[in-house]
Design an enzyme around this catalytic site. Structure first.
Site, PDB file in Angstrom:
ATOM      1  N   ALA A  19       1.173  -1.063  -0.099  1.00 50.19           N
ATOM      2  CA  ALA A  19      -0.281   0.149  -0.255  1.00 50.19           C
ATOM      3  C   ALA A  19       0.959   1.505  -0.270  1.00 50.19           C
ATOM      4  O   ALA A  19       0.377   2.508  -0.924  1.00 50.19           O
ATOM      5  CB  ALA A  19      -1.298  -0.028   0.990  1.00 50.19           C
ATOM      6  N   SER A  41       9.281   0.315   9.312  1.00 48.72           N
ATOM      7  CA  SER A  41       9.942  -0.225  10.314  1.00 48.72           C
ATOM      8  C   SER A  41      10.826  -1.631   9.765  1.00 48.72           C
ATOM      9  O   SER A  41       9.792  -2.265   9.705  1.00 48.72           O
ATOM     10  CB  SER A  41       9.928  -1.010  11.208  1.00 48.72           C
ATOM     11  N   ILE A  47       3.105  -7.361   5.253  1.00 45.94           N
ATOM     12  CA  ILE A  47       2.846  -8.733   6.256  1.00 45.94           C
ATOM     13  C   ILE A  47       2.673  -9.906   5.141  1.00 45.94           C
ATOM     14  O   ILE A  47       2.546 -10.504   5.112  1.00 45.94           O
ATOM     15  CB  ILE A  47       1.265  -8.494   5.841  1.00 45.94           C
ATOM     16  N   VAL A  49       1.742 -11.671   2.388  1.00 49.83           N
ATOM     17  CA  VAL A  49       0.948 -12.309   1.363  1.00 49.83           C
ATOM     18  C   VAL A  49      -0.553 -11.366   0.687  1.00 49.83           C
ATOM     19  O   VAL A  49       0.817 -10.198   0.457  1.00 49.83           O
ATOM     20  CB  VAL A  49       0.169 -12.668   2.716  1.00 49.83           C
ATOM     21  N   LYS A  80      -3.782 -13.809 -13.967  1.00 50.06           N
ATOM     22  CA  LYS A  80      -4.854 -14.216 -14.088  1.00 50.06           C
ATOM     23  C   LYS A  80      -6.272 -14.232 -15.008  1.00 50.06           C
ATOM     24  O   LYS A  80      -7.114 -12.982 -15.132  1.00 50.06           O
ATOM     25  CB  LYS A  80      -5.489 -14.313 -12.123  1.00 50.06           C
ATOM     26  N   PRO A 100     -15.430 -15.631 -13.587  1.00 48.27           N
ATOM     27  CA  PRO A 100     -14.491 -14.642 -14.082  1.00 48.27           C
ATOM     28  C   PRO A 100     -14.454 -13.605 -14.152  1.00 48.27           C
ATOM     29  O   PRO A 100     -15.600 -12.236 -13.710  1.00 48.27           O
ATOM     30  CB  PRO A 100     -14.976 -15.116 -15.810  1.00 48.27           C
ATOM     31  N   VAL A 188       8.009   4.716  13.705  1.00 48.40           N
ATOM     32  CA  VAL A 188       7.631   5.783  14.025  1.00 48.40           C
ATOM     33  C   VAL A 188       7.035   5.513  16.144  1.00 48.40           C
ATOM     34  O   VAL A 188       6.550   4.273  16.504  1.00 48.40           O
ATOM     35  CB  VAL A 188       5.918   5.936  14.172  1.00 48.40           C
ATOM     36  N   LEU A 336      -4.491  -2.092   4.686  1.00 48.46           N
ATOM     37  CA  LEU A 336      -4.878  -2.436   6.107  1.00 48.46           C
ATOM     38  C   LEU A 336      -5.058  -1.512   7.075  1.00 48.46           C
ATOM     39  O   LEU A 336      -5.652  -1.887   7.822  1.00 48.46           O
ATOM     40  CB  LEU A 336      -3.794  -3.129   5.890  1.00 48.46           C
ATOM     41  N   THR A 347      -9.406  -8.587  -3.063  1.00 45.72           N
ATOM     42  CA  THR A 347      -9.723  -7.102  -3.403  1.00 45.72           C
ATOM     43  C   THR A 347      -9.419  -6.551  -2.969  1.00 45.72           C
ATOM     44  O   THR A 347      -9.150  -4.705  -3.053  1.00 45.72           O
ATOM     45  CB  THR A 347     -11.543  -7.106  -2.883  1.00 45.72           C
TER      46      THR A 347
HETATM   47  C1  FAD Z   1      -4.355 -13.811   4.932  1.00 40.45           C
HETATM   48  C2  FAD Z   1      -4.175 -13.003   3.880  1.00 40.45           C
HETATM   49  C3  FAD Z   1      -4.140 -12.793   2.245  1.00 40.45           C
HETATM   50  C4  FAD Z   1      -4.443 -11.536   0.978  1.00 40.45           C
HETATM   51  N1  FAD Z   1      -4.663 -11.642  -0.023  1.00 40.45           N
HETATM   52  C5  FAD Z   1      -4.491 -11.102  -0.556  1.00 40.45           C
HETATM   53  C6  FAD Z   1      -5.162 -11.266  -1.475  1.00 40.45           C
HETATM   54  O1  FAD Z   1      -4.908 -12.185  -2.760  1.00 40.45           O
HETATM   55  N2  FAD Z   1      -5.125  -9.785  -2.957  1.00 40.45           N
HETATM   56  C7  FAD Z   1      -5.063  -9.039  -2.437  1.00 40.45           C
HETATM   57  O2  FAD Z   1      -5.212  -7.604  -2.851  1.00 40.45           O
HETATM   58  N3  FAD Z   1      -5.473  -8.581  -0.927  1.00 40.45           N
HETATM   59  C8  FAD Z   1      -4.582  -9.785  -0.294  1.00 40.45           C
HETATM   60  N4  FAD Z   1      -4.423  -9.409   1.437  1.00 40.45           N
HETATM   61  C9  FAD Z   1      -3.855  -8.228   1.737  1.00 40.45           C
HETATM   62  C10 FAD Z   1      -2.506  -7.688   1.151  1.00 40.45           C
HETATM   63  O3  FAD Z   1      -1.779  -8.517   2.232  1.00 40.45           O
HETATM   64  C11 FAD Z   1      -2.640  -6.260   1.405  1.00 40.45           C
HETATM   65  O4  FAD Z   1      -3.579  -5.281   1.631  1.00 40.45           O
HETATM   66  C12 FAD Z   1      -0.876  -5.756   1.096  1.00 40.45           C
HETATM   67  O5  FAD Z   1      -0.288  -5.870   1.609  1.00 40.45           O
HETATM   68  C13 FAD Z   1      -0.684  -4.806   2.126  1.00 40.45           C
HETATM   69  O6  FAD Z   1      -0.763  -4.393   3.500  1.00 40.45           O
HETATM   70  P1  FAD Z   1      -0.375  -2.781   3.458  1.00 40.45           P
HETATM   71  O7  FAD Z   1       0.524  -1.813   3.395  1.00 40.45           O
HETATM   72  O8  FAD Z   1      -1.296  -2.155   3.775  1.00 40.45           O
HETATM   73  O9  FAD Z   1       0.173  -3.419   5.011  1.00 40.45           O
HETATM   74  P2  FAD Z   1       1.875  -4.299   5.193  1.00 40.45           P
HETATM   75  O10 FAD Z   1       2.056  -4.311   4.641  1.00 40.45           O
HETATM   76  O11 FAD Z   1       1.533  -5.000   6.770  1.00 40.45           O
HETATM   77  O12 FAD Z   1       3.163  -2.746   5.704  1.00 40.45           O
HETATM   78  C14 FAD Z   1       2.351  -1.831   6.919  1.00 40.45           C
HETATM   79  C15 FAD Z   1       3.861  -1.456   6.572  1.00 40.45           C
HETATM   80  O13 FAD Z   1       4.105  -0.785   8.370  1.00 40.45           O
HETATM   81  C16 FAD Z   1       5.182  -0.664   8.884  1.00 40.45           C
HETATM   82  N5  FAD Z   1       5.152  -0.311  10.030  1.00 40.45           N
HETATM   83  C17 FAD Z   1       3.781  -0.752  11.057  1.00 40.45           C
HETATM   84  N6  FAD Z   1       3.966   0.162  12.420  1.00 40.45           N
HETATM   85  C18 FAD Z   1       5.323   0.894  12.175  1.00 40.45           C
HETATM   86  C19 FAD Z   1       5.640   1.423  13.249  1.00 40.45           C
HETATM   87  N7  FAD Z   1       5.377   1.807  13.961  1.00 40.45           N
HETATM   88  N8  FAD Z   1       6.851   2.657  12.868  1.00 40.45           N
HETATM   89  C20 FAD Z   1       6.997   2.601  10.803  1.00 40.45           C
HETATM   90  N9  FAD Z   1       6.803   1.881  10.416  1.00 40.45           N
HETATM   91  C21 FAD Z   1       5.942   0.910  11.164  1.00 40.45           C
HETATM   92  C22 FAD Z   1       5.956  -1.742   8.215  1.00 40.45           C
HETATM   93  O14 FAD Z   1       6.926  -1.859   8.722  1.00 40.45           O
HETATM   94  C23 FAD Z   1       5.460  -1.707   7.049  1.00 40.45           C
HETATM   95  O15 FAD Z   1       6.580  -1.476   6.354  1.00 40.45           O
HETATM   96  C24 FAD Z   1      -4.416 -10.401   1.764  1.00 40.45           C
HETATM   97  C25 FAD Z   1      -3.786 -10.329   3.086  1.00 40.45           C
HETATM   98  C26 FAD Z   1      -4.001 -11.315   4.430  1.00 40.45           C
HETATM   99  C27 FAD Z   1      -3.815 -11.251   5.368  1.00 40.45           C
END
Ligand code: FAD
Length: 504
Positions: A19, A41, A47, A49, A80, A100, A188, A336, A347
């Site tokens: 994201a 960090s 995450i 995945v 896909k 589809p 942070v 997230l 999605t």
């Molecule tokens: C089981 C599972 C399956 C999924 N499957 C799909 C899928 O098929 N398709 C899809 O589109 N999405 C899917 N998702 C969602 C997808 O994984 C996330 O939307 C995507 O990875 C984006 O995550 P993010 O960047 O929001 O969060 P994260 O990847 O968690 O990144 C968070 C960031 O914040 C940083 N951070 C957190 N706290 C601090 C702090 N205190 N100081 C500094 N930095 C900090 C972390 O270091 C990291 O860099 C799935 C999620 C799960 C749980």
């Protein structure tokens, strides 16, 4: 900032997951001359995945001007066409169906016949109403064909991707940094709020302070800025969606790489199987109220036929729901940190993309004030709730009933009024598609996707006895339809071949 009415000069993104880096790349593209800093960090990590997408990811790459040949090979990505749902229904003939992505041939040629037959089948007539017969991309998938046709083929076909999410994050990070985004590794520790309740700055673990005009919260489930610092409330979806955990493990890829995700219903949730060029990603999304992590892992291993294999296994918790607002004061949350609906239709990245592009548009149109903040929040909430309803429907109309998990899902009355309305229209409307549009129930999913789901599960009344005989005229029109789809299919390459081209 609300009175200055000028583009923000300094933007701070907190979080370096997909994201955060998608956001950095989109802002770079849309706003010139801004200073973007991203803090992440290493200790907390991402995450890591989320390996399936909708066509929104293609729009993202198109928007930032990147070709598939530039990013796909580096992220082990595949194409896909959609998702196969296995064993969500136990009705004979409906144990499996394909959802589809849209193709232009659907609306022009095939889906009108699908709707006609659904209507007849809902009246108890013995007609073919299984969605798998009506969609070009279903045919492509069954033939292991990729979604990019010969240039002479006149119809557009939407598609998504499968990819290694860690590699995609790295790819986007390298690109953004090369284009001038300042990347800081650090945790942070504190979010500093000013007198007008806007965020002024953040303090890192080494006591350095970073100030900005606009803050983007991409900190994952922790939602450090939006939910923790600005106290925006979280609306849980646990009453609608029971799954709150996942167990993930990779397996070897097959020689023929399928252009689809497979989603198989298991005892207390469902398992995904996502093909990359170098491995399958597998995961079991389940509810901890019905299964322990150990039981879920064992069931996934059994499902994969790898009970005793030495695999790298990860267990994850999921926080399912959304923030009540996504943009508050000078902070917008993406990913997230704003919410998550379980990954059944993959999605999450589409919602992130929707959030950041809509935010940039509204912020610009409102001359960089909060003018469109309420409208933005309302629309993003509707997007989340629309996706939730579509996902909830998979559980509500499930036909398994073999475990208390599936029985409780089918009996769950905590469904939204919109979903109740869709189910009512399905049973009662003379023109399901028209009524869905007329009643604005098409916000997150088109009527044909709803029709795929409901017809795919076999949500039909019993056949009427006197209509059991086959209609020969109908058989002929179904034959013509399948010939049309087959001939369209001649314009598409094998998926493996398409991937080889991309890797060349
Ligand atoms: C089981 C599972 C399956 C999924 N499957 C799909 C899928 O098929 N398709 C899809 O589109 N999405 C899917 N998702 C969602 C997808 O994984 C996330 O939307 C995507 O990875 C984006 O995550 P993010 O960047 O929001 O969060 P994260 O990847 O968690 O990144 C968070 C960031 O914040 C940083 N951070 C957190 N706290 C601090 C702090 N205190 N100081 C500094 N930095 C900090 C972390 O270091 C990291 O860099 C799935 C999620 C799960 C749980």
């Amino acid at each position: 900032m609300s009175t200055e009415q000028k583009q923000p000069q300094k933007i701070l993104i907190v979080g370096g997951g997909t994201a955060g880096w998608m956001t950095a790349n989109l802002i770079l593209k849309r706003w010139k001359g801004v200073e973007i800093t991203l803090v992440e960090s290493k200790d907390i990590g991402i995450i890591g995945v989320g390996e399936g997408s909708t066509p929104h990811l293609k729009f993202f790459f198109d928007e930032i001007g990147l070709k598939e040949s530039e990013w796909m090979p580096q992220c082990h990505a595949t194409y896909k066409n959609g998702i196969t749902f296995d064993h969500w229904s136990t009705i004979p003939g409906f144990e499996s169906y394909f959802h589809p992505f849209p193709a232009q041939t659907d609306d022009i040629f095939t889906v009108p016949i699908f709707y006609e037959n659904i209507k007849a089948r809902l009246r108890g007539q013995n007609v073919s109403a299984h969605p798998d017969s009506y969609f070009l991309e279903t045919y492509l998938t069954r033939q292991s064909l990729g979604p990019i046709p010969a240039e002479t083929f006149p119809f557009g076909v939407a598609y998504g991707y499968h990819f290694d999410s860690s590699l995609l994050g790295k790819f986007l990070a390298d690109r953004a940094v090369a284009k001038g985004v300042r990347r800081i590794f650090g945790a942070v520790d504190e979010v500093l709020i000013g007198r007008d309740d806007t965020i002024e700055s953040i303090r890192l673990g080494d006591d350095s302070i970073i100030a900005a005009d606009l803050f983007v919260d991409c900190s994952g489930f922790q939602s450090l800025l939006l939910q923790s610092a600005l106290k925006i409330r979280f609306k849980s979806f646990k009453e609608n969606l029971f799954n709150d955990a996942a167990v993930v493990m990779p397996t070897e890829i097959s020689d023929v790489i399928p252009p689809e995700t497979r989603s198989t219903a298991l005892s207390n949730g469902w398992a995904w199987k996502i093909p990359l060029t170098n491995r399958y990603g597998n995961g079991y999304v389940y509810s901890t109220a019905y299964s322990s992590p150990g039981e879920a892992e064992e069931e996934l291993r059994k499902h994969l036929g790898l009970l005793d294999a030495n695999l790298s296994v990860r267990h994850l918790k999921m926080k399912v729901g959304r923030a009540e607002k996504h943009w508050e004061k000078n902070c917008v949350a993406v990913g997230l940190s704003q919410g998550f609906i379980e990954p059944l239709e993959a999605t999450a990245l589409a919602l992130s993309m929707e959030t950041i592009t809509r935010f940039l548009t509204y912020f610009e149109s409102g001359s960089y004030t909060y003018k469109f903040q309420d409208q933005f929040n309302r629309e993003i909430n509707e997007k989340f709730d629309g996706v939730r309803d579509y996902i909830v429907c998979h559980y509500k109309v499930n036909q398994r009933h073999d475990t208390s998990y599936w029985r409780d899902n089918a009996l769950n009355t905590n469904i939204s009024s919109n979903l109740k309305h869709v189910l009512h229209l399905w049973q009662s409307s003379d023109d399901f598609s028209k009524d869905m549009y007329a009643q604005s129930l098409n916000g997150s999913y088109q009527p044909k996707s709803w029709a795929c789901l409901l017809a795919g599960y076999g949500v039909f009344p019993p056949l009427r006895n006197h209509t059991q005989n086959r209609d020969l005229k109908l058989d002929e029109s179904m034959h013509q339809l399948s010939e049309f789809i087959r001939k369209c299919g001649l314009n598409f390459p094998k998926h493996n071949e398409l991937l080889m081209r991309g890797n060349a």
